[in-house]
Write an enzyme that holds these catalytic residues in place. Structure first.
Site, PDB file in Angstrom:
ATOM      1  N   GLN A   5       0.882  -1.368   0.053  1.00  0.00           N
ATOM      2  CA  GLN A   5      -0.137  -0.034  -0.231  1.00  0.00           C
ATOM      3  C   GLN A   5       0.705   1.276  -0.003  1.00  0.00           C
ATOM      4  OE1 GLN A   5      -3.667   2.039   2.542  1.00  0.00           O
ATOM      5  NE2 GLN A   5      -3.050   0.037   3.082  1.00  0.00           N
ATOM      6  N   SER A   6       1.831   1.435   0.884  1.00  0.00           N
ATOM      7  CA  SER A   6       2.396   2.690   0.839  1.00  0.00           C
ATOM      8  C   SER A   6       3.017   3.219  -0.310  1.00  0.00           C
ATOM      9  CB  SER A   6       3.441   2.675   2.025  1.00  0.00           C
ATOM     10  OG  SER A   6       4.260   1.632   1.869  1.00  0.00           O
ATOM     11  N   ARG A  26       7.370  -9.477  -9.475  1.00  0.00           N
ATOM     12  CA  ARG A  26       8.134 -10.907  -9.727  1.00  0.00           C
ATOM     13  C   ARG A  26       7.360 -11.507 -10.604  1.00  0.00           C
ATOM     14  NH1 ARG A  26       7.697 -13.380  -3.804  1.00  0.00           N
ATOM     15  NH2 ARG A  26       5.714 -12.136  -3.944  1.00  0.00           N
ATOM     16  N   ASN A  84       9.475   0.107  -1.291  1.00  0.00           N
ATOM     17  CA  ASN A  84       8.945   0.040   0.328  1.00  0.00           C
ATOM     18  C   ASN A  84       9.173  -1.304   0.677  1.00  0.00           C
ATOM     19  OD1 ASN A  84       6.637  -0.786  -1.356  1.00  0.00           O
ATOM     20  ND2 ASN A  84       5.439  -0.748   0.495  1.00  0.00           N
ATOM     21  N   PHE A  85      10.512  -1.937   0.419  1.00  0.00           N
ATOM     22  CA  PHE A  85      10.793  -3.205   0.858  1.00  0.00           C
ATOM     23  C   PHE A  85      11.319  -3.247   2.305  1.00  0.00           C
ATOM     24  CE2 PHE A  85      11.377  -4.096  -3.841  1.00  0.00           C
ATOM     25  CZ  PHE A  85      10.349  -5.246  -4.082  1.00  0.00           C
ATOM     26  N   ARG A  92      20.745  -5.808  -0.858  1.00  0.00           N
ATOM     27  CA  ARG A  92      21.090  -7.222  -0.989  1.00  0.00           C
ATOM     28  C   ARG A  92      20.988  -7.848  -2.422  1.00  0.00           C
ATOM     29  NH1 ARG A  92      18.455  -7.275   4.224  1.00  0.00           N
ATOM     30  NH2 ARG A  92      16.348  -7.826   3.142  1.00  0.00           N
ATOM     31  N   LYS A 124      10.460  -4.123  10.854  1.00  0.00           N
ATOM     32  CA  LYS A 124       9.309  -4.136   9.828  1.00  0.00           C
ATOM     33  C   LYS A 124       8.065  -3.374  10.495  1.00  0.00           C
ATOM     34  CE  LYS A 124       7.909  -7.479   6.069  1.00  0.00           C
ATOM     35  NZ  LYS A 124       8.049  -8.874   5.766  1.00  0.00           N
ATOM     36  N   TYR A 126       3.865  -2.472   9.576  1.00  0.00           N
ATOM     37  CA  TYR A 126       2.527  -2.596   8.828  1.00  0.00           C
ATOM     38  C   TYR A 126       1.463  -1.234   9.477  1.00  0.00           C
ATOM     39  CZ  TYR A 126       3.807  -6.803   7.079  1.00  0.00           C
ATOM     40  OH  TYR A 126       4.457  -7.831   6.170  1.00  0.00           O
ATOM     41  N   GLU A 127       0.463  -1.062   8.637  1.00  0.00           N
ATOM     42  CA  GLU A 127      -0.352  -0.119   8.934  1.00  0.00           C
ATOM     43  C   GLU A 127      -0.573   0.323  10.602  1.00  0.00           C
ATOM     44  OE1 GLU A 127      -2.778   3.267   9.140  1.00  0.00           O
ATOM     45  OE2 GLU A 127      -1.904   2.663   7.227  1.00  0.00           O
ATOM     46  N   ASP A 156       0.235   3.911   5.890  1.00  0.00           N
ATOM     47  CA  ASP A 156       0.523   3.421   4.785  1.00  0.00           C
ATOM     48  C   ASP A 156       0.351   4.479   3.782  1.00  0.00           C
ATOM     49  OD1 ASP A 156       1.702   1.007   4.771  1.00  0.00           O
ATOM     50  OD2 ASP A 156      -0.145  -0.151   5.308  1.00  0.00           O
ATOM     51  N   GLY A 234      -9.360  20.420  17.666  1.00  0.00           N
ATOM     52  CA  GLY A 234      -9.023  22.099  17.505  1.00  0.00           C
ATOM     53  C   GLY A 234      -9.337  22.856  18.674  1.00  0.00           C
ATOM     54  N   GLY A 235      -9.675  22.378  19.614  1.00  0.00           N
ATOM     55  CA  GLY A 235     -10.002  23.549  20.758  1.00  0.00           C
ATOM     56  C   GLY A 235     -11.450  23.993  20.901  1.00  0.00           C
TER      57      GLY A 235
END
Length: 404
Positions: A5-6, A26, A84-85, A92, A124, A126-127, A156, A234-235
């Site tokens: 997603q990100s 892949r 975003n691996f 590598r 690692k 996630y969201e 993400d 917001g107050g």
């Protein structure tokens, strides 16, 4: 080089603005989300299609010799690489930042990471992990309840939007300097950035209670900013109140803010003009603060006699800030969102028509057209020939090696 997603959020936004985005996947598998949460067997999931519009897909295995050569050629020819691996994955593969600079000094190399430099930089994310580590969850939820994450993908998608801005800024800088640079956005940083009003309140807390929070004056404050239910950040005092039909409709509610400037109109509209008498305890914002639960209880008695849209029609002309709780069904069917391209219907060759979100950024001279997401490897041959300059024989050899 993005997945899930990100990263795809970032590259889809750039694609909507006209970038030629080549999605590297892949061979035989592709982005993991093609198969996640499928609603139709053997068809790309909505998770994938809604994050990969306006892109081209090439399959590539950069771990093979020919694949590595093709990847090198892509770096030579393209302006930006986005990934975003997990930490270190691109290194590598044999392509650390230093190597990328050697191949193409003008390359912008952009990454989404979970954390910035520090004790957790190799972890690692996630969201929901980002929401928890960025401060959102600790400040969200019922007053005495446990921490809650939000349904909005602020970790993400929020970080993907930040990365898109970083990329166009780096491209603009390159026009002046002639050199590319590294762009990195951490998900923890992005969530914390969106929680800035809570960081504000953390510092205010050192100087006394947070009077606009529902814990004041009858509750207590600890050392950290507490959860505040539906209180406004917001107050201005605000809360969600029930509307007519709430017993059957879980979204028959509206958010109302008792802004001081519009309080007189609100009081008159709900039949409590006596609140405006200077002798009444609730006639001033300071007088109302200790009794906000009672004030909103009285407002709710009125809203429960009307549906949420009627309430909005009455209060909006009075400048009372309010907004109905809109369900995903209502948003999907809202004509104005279709008209502006915020919600778009797209046709797909395998799944047929489906709804998706469109570009949230509107430019007067550069409208965005949303086109369907690519099938896996759909554009492999045209990218290898058109971008990488490979002959038909070279492409066949790369396929035989399993490079594409």
């Amino acid at each position: 080089m993005t997945h899930v997603q990100s990263g795809p959020t970032c590259t889809q936004l750039l694609a909507w603005f006209g970038a030629d985005v080549i999605k590297v996947e892949r061979p035989g598998v592709g982005d993991a989300t093609r198969g996640q949460l499928r609603d139709i067997p053997d068809v790309d999931s909505l998770y994938f299609t809604m994050l990969n519009h306006n892109k081209r897909s090439v399959t590539l295995n950069p771990k093979t010799e020919k694949g590595k050569a093709i990847f090198t050629k892509l770096i030579e020819e393209c302006d930006v690489m986005v990934e975003n691996f997990a930490p270190g994955a691109i290194d590598r593969m044999g392509f650390p930042w230093e190597r990328i600079q050697e191949i193409n000094p003008r390359m912008i190399y952009a990454s989404v990471k979970g954390f910035g430099p520090g004790p957790y930089e190799d972890c690692k994310v996630y969201e929901n992990v980002a929401q928890c580590t960025g401060g959102a969850a600790s400040t969200t939820g019922e007053l005495d309840g446990f921490p809650m994450v939000t349904g909005a993908q602020i970790g993400d998608s929020g970080t993907g939007l930040n990365l898109a801005l970083g990329i166009v800024t780096a491209l603009f800088h390159r026009e002046k300097s002639g050199r590319g640079q590294r762009v990195t956005c951490a998900m923890q940083d992005g969530v914390l950035n969106l929680c800035r009003v809570k960081l504000r309140d953390q510092q205010r807390l050192a100087h006394g209670p947070l009077k606009e929070y529902p814990q004041y004056p009858n509750g207590s404050f600890g050392a950290a900013v507490p959860r505040a239910g539906n209180a406004s950040g917001g107050g201005q005092p605000g809360w969600i109140v029930r509307c007519k039909g709430w017993e059957e409709d879980p979204d028959s509610y509206i958010y109302v803010i008792t802004q001081a400037a519009a309080f007189a109109g609100l009081a008159k509209a709900i039949g409590h003009e006596e609140w405006l008498d200077e002798t009444h305890e609730w006639s001033t914002p300071e007088g109302r603060l200790p009794h906000l639960d009672q004030v909103f209880a009285e407002i709710e008695k009125w809203t429960m006699t009307k549906n949420k849209f009627d309430v909005m029609e009455i209060l909006n002309p009075l400048n009372v800030p309010c907004g109905p709780i809109l369900s995903m069904k209502e948003l999907a069917e809202e004509p104005s969102l279709r008209a502006t391209g915020t919600v778009v219907e797209v046709d797909h060759p395998e799944r047929g028509p489906y709804l998706t979100v469109g570009n949230p950024v509107k430019l007067s001279d550069s409208p965005s057209e949303v086109t369907r997401s690519p099938l896996l490897g759909e554009h492999t041959d045209e990218i290898l020939s058109g971008v990488c300059g490979m002959s038909a024989d070279e492409i066949e050899a790369a396929k035989a090696e399993g490079a594409v």
